[in-house]
Design a protein around this motif. Structure first.
Motif, short mmCIF file in Angstrom:
data_model
loop_
_atom_site.label_atom_id
_atom_site.label_comp_id
_atom_site.label_asym_id
_atom_site.label_seq_id
_atom_site.Cartn_x
_atom_site.Cartn_y
_atom_site.Cartn_z
N GLU A 115 8.97 28.86 50.37
CA GLU A 115 8.83 29.55 51.65
C GLU A 115 7.48 29.22 52.27
N GLY A 116 7.51 28.66 53.46
CA GLY A 116 6.28 28.30 54.14
C GLY A 116 5.57 27.11 53.52
N SER A 117 6.27 26.34 52.69
CA SER A 117 5.66 25.21 51.99
C SER A 117 5.68 23.95 52.83
N PHE A 118 4.91 22.95 52.40
CA PHE A 118 4.92 21.65 53.07
C PHE A 118 6.33 21.07 53.05
N ALA A 156 0.33 20.04 40.48
CA ALA A 156 0.78 18.65 40.46
C ALA A 156 1.64 18.42 41.69
N PHE A 157 1.47 17.24 42.32
CA PHE A 157 2.13 17.00 43.60
C PHE A 157 2.91 15.68 43.61
N ARG A 158 4.20 15.80 43.94
CA ARG A 158 5.05 14.63 44.10
C ARG A 158 5.87 14.80 45.37
N GLY A 159 5.60 13.94 46.34
CA GLY A 159 6.32 13.99 47.60
C GLY A 159 7.39 12.93 47.66
N CYS A 201 -4.56 17.43 55.94
CA CYS A 201 -3.14 17.84 55.96
C CYS A 201 -2.82 18.22 54.52
N PHE A 202 -2.99 19.50 54.22
CA PHE A 202 -3.05 19.93 52.82
C PHE A 202 -1.82 20.72 52.41
N GLY A 203 -0.90 20.06 51.69
CA GLY A 203 0.31 20.72 51.22
C GLY A 203 0.12 21.52 49.96
N GLY A 204 -1.10 21.58 49.47
CA GLY A 204 -1.35 22.28 48.22
C GLY A 204 -1.37 23.79 48.31
N HIS A 205 -1.41 24.33 49.54
CA HIS A 205 -1.48 25.79 49.69
C HIS A 205 -0.89 26.16 51.05
N ASN A 206 -0.06 27.21 51.07
CA ASN A 206 0.56 27.58 52.35
C ASN A 206 -0.34 28.46 53.23
N GLY A 233 -10.27 14.14 55.19
CA GLY A 233 -10.26 14.61 53.81
C GLY A 233 -8.89 14.58 53.14
N ASP A 234 -8.64 15.59 52.30
CA ASP A 234 -7.47 15.61 51.43
C ASP A 234 -6.16 15.72 52.20
N CYS A 235 -5.28 14.75 51.97
CA CYS A 235 -3.94 14.78 52.51
C CYS A 235 -2.96 14.87 51.34
N THR A 236 -2.37 16.03 51.16
CA THR A 236 -1.41 16.26 50.08
C THR A 236 -0.05 16.48 50.71
N LEU A 237 0.78 15.46 50.67
CA LEU A 237 2.07 15.51 51.35
C LEU A 237 3.16 15.88 50.35
#
Length: 348
Positions: free
Chosen positions: A62-65, A113-116, A268-273, A49-53
């Motif tokens: 704190e505790g974020s991806f 919004a996500f930008r890795g 691997c979901f970086g959208g929520h800690n 499923g969702d991989c938000t890197l």
């Protein structure tokens, strides 16, 4: 000798020759049959499923991806370490890449919004991921340039990516595989389903996999539009439909001999800690071809997983649970699938 006898002799000779020829032909055909060995090819596909890197710029670090990524000192294999052996077993691993890889662009005016960083692509390359669906509602979170950059960085490392009419083709074990991604949350994009499937078929795809971004967040049952689009995709030639967006698991359906995984949830979901629902699953199917023709079989298995190795927080490291937790996820998937008519699922 009379002409009649001569003609009769010639007829006998021709008849004998014909019988001899026929027998020789039969012997040749028999040998060919005995020596014939069908060309059997398999393609093993894994989907998650969702991989938000990435971490939203408005979220706490704190505790974020992003904080976990920095702590790895460049060893990005950390994130998929627990599941990489599964990905390495197959021929094709597909992720739903929900976010962007870019140093450019301006954050879109949206809730999340996500930008890795571009180097986060190593999360995929160090873990045997070969393909990424970009057809989702976060593929341009920092404008068009962020999508262009994401495609560029994925292409540079050989990861197939697909979104809308930009489909992808891969040759795997002599089989041509077509990859289609549709963001069905956008009605205009959903209408491209027939065109995109037709496109990969026209390019010679023997196996067509469609990734659909659809449904309602947190809903554990597919809605009518999901079912309609999934059935339409298979009627148009899809051999497997993989769904994402709800961020939770939904059931699996078998329609006209083909499987539909309506939602594989987060991975691997970086959208929520600390997402409230950490259940997920790895979808695995082996497709068998005999002389280039796809066979009808049920070689599908579900591998229960969690988005984190810890229940109390997100370590962004998908894991394989055992014991009661594994049984719990199996029961959830079984119940959701039974409601869609699929009574038996193989778990690993």
């Amino acid at each position: 000798m009379s002409i009649r006898k001569i003609m009769l002799s010639i007829a006998v000779i021709l008849f004998a020759a014909a019988i001899g020829l026929s027998m020789a032909q039969k012997r040749t055909e028999k040998k060919a049959k005995e020596s014939y060995s069908p060309n059997v090819q398999t393609v093993t596909v894994t989907a998650v499923g969702d991989c938000t890197l990435a971490t939203d710029a408005n979220a706490s670090r704190e505790g974020s991806f992003a904080s976990y990524a920095e702590a790895q000192n460049g060893d990005y294999s950390y994130f998929f370490r627990n599941v990489a052996p599964i990905f390495e077993e197959d021929d094709l691993t597909i992720v739903n890449f929900e976010g962007t890889l870019s140093n450019q662009g301006k954050r879109m005016d949206k809730t999340f919004a996500f930008r890795g960083k571009p180097e986060y692509v190593k999360v995929l390359t160090t873990s045997s991921v070969e393909a990424a669906n970009l057809a989702n509602n976060h593929s341009s979170d920092y404008g068009d340039v962020s999508l262009t950059d994401t495609i560029k960085y994925l292409n540079e490392v050989g990861i197939s990516n697909f979104i809308g009419t930009n489909t992808a083709m891969r040759e795997i074990n002599g089989i041509s595989v077509g990859l289609v991604g549709i963001n069905a949350l956008n009605e205009e994009e959903a209408q491209k389903l027939e065109k995109t499937i037709g496109s990969v078929k026209s390019l010679g795809a023997q196996l067509v996999i469609v990734s659909m971004h659809w449904g309602e967040e947190k809903a554990t049952e597919p809605n009518d539009l999901q079912k309609e689009l999934a059935h339409k995709a298979i009627d148009l030639g899809a051999d497997l439909v993989i769904g994402t967006h709800p961020h939770v698991l939904q059931g699996i359906e078998k329609y006209n001999g083909k499987y539909i995984a309506y939602s594989l949830g987060n991975f691997c979901f970086g959208g929520h800690n600390n997402p409230s629902d950490k259940n997920t699953a790895i979808y695995r199917q082996i497709f068998t071809f005999v002389d280039g023709v796809l066979q009808v079989d049920d070689n599908m298995v579900i591998i229960p997983a969690t988005v984190s190795g810890h229940d109390g927080y997100n370590d962004y490291q998908p894991s394989l649970p055992g014991g009661e937790r594994k049984a719990e996820i199996q029961n959830i998937i079984s119940d959701y699938s039974a409601a869609l008519g699929l009574q038996n699922i193989n778990f690993r």
